[in-house]
Design a protein around this motif. Structure first.
Motif, PDB file in Angstrom:
ATOM      1  N   TRP A  54       2.886  10.943   0.522  1.00  3.57           N
ATOM      2  CA  TRP A  54       2.583  12.369   0.669  1.00  3.57           C
ATOM      3  C   TRP A  54       1.503  12.599   1.720  1.00  3.57           C
ATOM      4  CZ3 TRP A  54       6.075  15.517  -0.563  1.00  3.57           C
ATOM      5  CH2 TRP A  54       6.875  15.318  -1.691  1.00  3.57           C
ATOM      6  N   ILE A  55       0.573  11.663   1.847  1.00  2.00           N
ATOM      7  CA  ILE A  55      -0.440  11.778   2.896  1.00  2.00           C
ATOM      8  C   ILE A  55       0.209  11.689   4.275  1.00  2.00           C
ATOM      9  CG2 ILE A  55      -2.439  10.621   3.960  1.00  2.00           C
ATOM     10  CD1 ILE A  55      -3.304   9.843   1.108  1.00  2.00           C
ATOM     11  N   TRP A  71       0.815  -1.218   0.000  1.00  6.70           N
ATOM     12  CA  TRP A  71       0.000   0.000   0.000  1.00  6.70           C
ATOM     13  C   TRP A  71       0.848   1.268   0.000  1.00  6.70           C
ATOM     14  CZ3 TRP A  71       0.941   3.261   4.075  1.00  6.70           C
ATOM     15  CH2 TRP A  71       1.585   2.695   5.180  1.00  6.70           C
ATOM     16  N   ASN A  78       2.896   3.867  -1.535  1.00  6.83           N
ATOM     17  CA  ASN A  78       3.231   4.444  -2.831  1.00  6.83           C
ATOM     18  C   ASN A  78       3.400   5.961  -2.672  1.00  6.83           C
ATOM     19  OD1 ASN A  78       0.550   5.587  -2.834  1.00  6.83           O
ATOM     20  ND2 ASN A  78      -0.216   3.598  -3.545  1.00  6.83           N
ATOM     21  N   LYS A  79       3.545   6.663  -3.781  1.00 10.28           N
ATOM     22  CA  LYS A  79       3.762   8.099  -3.704  1.00 10.28           C
ATOM     23  C   LYS A  79       2.602   8.818  -3.044  1.00 10.28           C
ATOM     24  CE  LYS A  79       4.731   8.741  -8.061  1.00 10.28           C
ATOM     25  NZ  LYS A  79       5.108   9.452  -9.322  1.00 10.28           N
ATOM     26  N   HIS A  80       1.376   8.345  -3.312  1.00 10.47           N
ATOM     27  CA  HIS A  80       0.204   9.015  -2.752  1.00 10.47           C
ATOM     28  C   HIS A  80       0.160   8.865  -1.232  1.00 10.47           C
ATOM     29  CE1 HIS A  80      -1.270   9.769  -6.764  1.00 10.47           C
ATOM     30  NE2 HIS A  80      -1.177   8.477  -7.061  1.00 10.47           N
ATOM     31  N   THR A  81       0.330   7.629  -0.738  1.00 12.77           N
ATOM     32  CA  THR A  81       0.289   7.424   0.708  1.00 12.77           C
ATOM     33  C   THR A  81       1.479   8.087   1.390  1.00 12.77           C
ATOM     34  OG1 THR A  81       1.373   5.260   0.394  1.00 12.77           O
ATOM     35  CG2 THR A  81      -1.025   5.281   0.606  1.00 12.77           C
TER      36      THR A  81
END
Length: 225
Positions: free
Chosen positions: A60-61, A53, A55-58
């Motif tokens: 940055w979150i 799970w 990745n770049k999105h998580t």
């Protein structure tokens, strides 16, 4: 990197407390303060191979609260969201503040607790040297949060001194032992649940130093072990 920044800037704060400005180096410690907890969670996730799970999105979150904390800390004179006027002119640590101070504190400990949960899950999933590696990380990484809590709840035998950066020496000792004695980043389990355990044949995997690092159930059966 996070713990190094934290320890180095805190040391410089004690040597040059008012240079180039009061609280400059003490506030600079927060660059390390916000990195360390989130980095520990990411480390635990990747070390225990729970990183599907991640990745770049998580990433940055996970980085959002730490980033906002730095911005709010360094702009506090304009809104008082971080210190809320509670900082004393002679302060040598940061263990109280306004609403955002506690937002960051809660978030940081949430990251640390989540990292420990993942380390414990990894511990019970593994055997042998893999289990020893995780136990070493769990024990060594407890030192810094305990030191931080001692200071946070005014139980520090040396008032005004943040014990957390000093605890990184103990943390480093544990990690150095893991690197040198347990080959912590040389001997790592492969994704056996995906590849090895589903094979019909027996499989043994050796590393370049001829150490057996993985085997599946069929190998155990075939070899009568």
């Amino acid at each position: 990197a996070g713990t190094t920044i934290w320890a180095m800037t805190y040391a410089v704060h004690w040597i040059y407390p008012d240079t180039p400005a009061p609280f400059f180096w003490l506030d600079a410690t927060y660059l390390g303060v916000v990195i360390a907890p989130t980095a520990f969670l990411v480390f635990a996730v990747k070390f225990n191979q729970f990183d599907r799970w991640l990745n770049k999105h998580t990433f940055w979150i996970l980085s959002l609260i730490p980033f906002l904390t730095l911005v709010i800390l360094w702009t506090d004179p304009y809104h008082q969201l971080f210190f809320a006027g509670k900082r004393l002119p002679t302060a040598t640590d940061i263990f109280d503040g306004g609403p955002w101070f506690w937002v960051n504190m809660i978030y940081s400990y949430a990251m640390i607790i989540a990292g420990y949960i993942i380390m414990y899950l990894g511990y019970f999933r593994q055997v042998g040297i893999y289990r020893k590696q995780r136990l070493l990380i769990i024990i060594g990484s407890l030192v810094a949060p305990i030191s931080n809590l001692v200071s946070l709840f005014n139980l520090n035998p040396l008032p005004g001194l943040d014990l957390t950066p000093f605890s990184f020496t103990i943390l480093g000792t544990f990690y150095s032992f893991g690197l040198l004695r347990l080959s912590m980043f040389d001997i790592v389990p492969v994704a056996k649940e995906i590849v090895i355990d589903t094979m019909q044949q027996g499989m043994l995997i050796f590393d370049p130093d001829e150490r057996l690092v993985e085997l599946n159930e069929n190998a155990l059966t075939t070899l009568g072990l």
